[in-house]
Design an enzyme around this catalytic site. Structure first.
Site, short mmCIF file in Angstrom:
data_model
loop_
_atom_site.label_atom_id
_atom_site.label_comp_id
_atom_site.label_asym_id
_atom_site.label_seq_id
_atom_site.Cartn_x
_atom_site.Cartn_y
_atom_site.Cartn_z
CE LYS A 6 52.54 33.97 45.17
NZ LYS A 6 53.08 34.88 44.15
CG ASP A 50 51.37 32.75 41.66
OD1 ASP A 50 52.22 33.63 41.61
OD2 ASP A 50 51.65 31.54 41.51
CB THR A 85 53.47 39.69 35.04
OG1 THR A 85 52.51 40.00 36.04
CG2 THR A 85 54.63 38.92 35.65
CG ASN A 143 48.58 36.75 33.18
OD1 ASN A 143 49.48 37.22 33.86
ND2 ASN A 143 47.70 37.51 32.56
O1 2IT Z 1 54.40 36.47 41.89
C1 2IT Z 1 53.83 37.57 41.85
O2 2IT Z 1 54.44 38.63 41.96
C2 2IT Z 1 52.38 37.56 41.66
N1 2IT Z 1 51.79 36.49 41.52
C3 2IT Z 1 51.60 38.85 41.65
C4 2IT Z 1 51.38 39.33 43.05
C5 2IT Z 1 50.47 40.53 43.15
O3 2IT Z 1 50.12 40.85 44.30
O4 2IT Z 1 50.11 41.15 42.15
#
Ligand code: 2IT
Length: 447
Positions: A125, A165, A208, A239
């Site tokens: 991250k 993110d 997501t 999003n």
């Molecule tokens: O929290 C998460 O899983 C994301 N922000 C997406 C991470 C990603 O590599 O697509």
């Protein structure tokens, strides 16, 4: 002192200034205790001590020039947490409250989330304390270029693949991708969440949110219920909320709230498909980070300034804003209102005391690392698309996403059952996610 207690006490000493990181680790380690009892070899090889220490942490200066010609300096981060099962993978967060503790909590969660997808991606991250709200496009571009001017040397399609993110969407990814390509002279899938014209994946934007709703559907199904006709409290308006609202509408549920840092909106008619759903995108694009204008645009809706939506009675609650939006106070309100289902959309939206309270009071919780894994799962599909020099259709992506979400739900439920914990998705997701990481780390020796 048990192995877990010893590791946690050491962790608290070493990371006292990082409460979110301690919170995330505590939640995972306390629930995998039964697995550790079964595997004494983990303690002998200091598996947990290694697991809670990032493989690599990069912090760097991000200087840029604002529209008034003034030099600004932000702090950039990339925590490469665990590569046992694949290249580091996880988003970049741009928000003023970002510091190492936030990136480490998100990176730690990402290890297990990525493991749960069943795909070969490790955990990482990154981000910055840069606040994109209120910045011009030119400022955002200059910031992103400067950020990538340092980050590029640490990442790569087979090394570490960042994505978006909070505060990082397709626009920011585009600016960073362009800068990476100039610096490295390689056209590769080094970032995911790209625009469709340059390697992006059909369906990644809504992945997501869609995944969260598929996960919620499986939770309800376990109790013989369905989403059709259910009232749902959703928080956030970015999003993740947008994708969640869209899929809920498609499956016949009614979303009665959205929220922002300024308060929440109650819409008795529902945040319905079409104009209202699209308006969430407009709110996001305005760069003001407020939801109040929704109630001006749709006068049947009411704006509650400074309030969170958790006191609103509903069948299902889906937080999609940020960490720790549900504390004991909100949990008590939810239980008093007869809350039955909480499906976590945002990363770690619930504090640990609130989680135990909700579970003790019979609330079924879908944990974020399982429920929101559809985003990163589709990111991995995007990596495969780029590596294979091909393009997948929306239907191909949606079908895989749905399949992956059902599998995540089922493997969490199965792991919980195996350890005699009944239908505890929180523990089950931690156990299933951890087991694969532990197997890979044990196989690779002390590293
Ligand atoms: O929290 C998460 O899983 C994301 N922000 C997406 C991470 C990603 O590599 O697509």
């Amino acid at each position: 002192m048990s192995y877990v207690e010893r590791v946690l006490s050491e962790l608290e000493k070493k990371n006292a200034e990082q409460p979110e990181f301690i919170q995330a680790v505590t939640e995972v380690l306390t629930s995998i205790a039964p697995v550790l009892e079964k595997h004494p070899e983990y303690e002998a090889s200091a598996l947990l001590e290694r697991l809670v220490e990032p493989e690599r942490q990069i912090m760097f200066r991000v200087p840029w020039v604002d529209d008034n010609g003034k030099v600004q300096v932000n702090r950039g981060f990339r925590v490469q947490f665990n590569s046992a099962i694949g290249p580091y993978k996880g988003g970049l967060r741009f928000a003023p409250n970002v510091y190492l503790g936030i990136i480490k909590f998100l990176g730690f969660e990402q290890i297990f989330k990525n493991s749960l997808t069943g795909l070969p991606i490790g955990g990482g991250k990154g981000g910055s304390d840069f606040d994109p709200n209120g910045k011009s496009d030119a400022e955002i571009m200059r910031f992103c270029q400067s950020f990538m001017t340092e980050l590029f040397r640490h990442i790569g399609a087979e090394t570490d693949v960042p994505a978006g993110d909070l505060g990082v969407g397709a626009k920011e990814i585009g600016y960073m991708f362009g800068q990476y390509k100039r610096l490295k002279n390689v056209y590769e899938g080094v970032l995911t969440g790209k625009g469709l014209a340059y390697g992006g994946l059909n369906g990644r934007t809504e992945a997501t949110g869609y995944g969260i709703v598929f996960f919620a559907r499986e939770m309800l199904k376990h109790f013989g219920e369905e989403l059709k006709g259910k009232e749902v409290v959703v928080s956030g308006f970015g999003n993740v909320s947008w994708g969640t609202v869209q899929k809920l509408n498609q499956l016949g549920a009614k979303v009665v709230t959205i929220s922002g840092p300024d308060g929440y909106i109650y819409d008795p008619d529902g945040v319905t498909a079409g104009e209202k759903e699209d308006y969430l995108l407009e709110l996001r694009a305005s760069g003001k980070n407020i939801c109040a204008p929704y109630a001006e645009k749709f006068p049947n809706a009411t704006f509650y300034p400074g309030k969170k939506p958790w006191g609103v009675k509903a069948d299902l609650y889906i937080p999609c804003a940020t960490q720790n939006e549900i504390t004991m106070k909100e949990a008590e309100e939810m239980v008093a209102n007869g809350c039955k289902f909480l499906c976590e959309g945002s990363n770690m939206p619930t504090t640990n005391d609130a989680l135990s309270y909700l579970q003790k009071n019979g609330v079924v919780v879908g944990p974020s690392k399982a429920a929101n894994a559809g985003g990163v799962a589709c990111s991995c599909i995007e990596m495969g698309q780029n590596a294979g020099h091909t393009v997948f259709s929306p239907d191909q992506v949606y079908a895989q996403l749905e399949n992956i979400m059902v599998n995540i739900h089922d493997s969490a439920a199965k792991a919980s059952e195996e350890y005699g914990l009944g239908y505890n998705l929180l523990a089950g997701a931690n156990i299933a996610g951890f087991q694969k990481i532990a197997d890979a780390m044990m196989a690779q020796g002390i590293c």
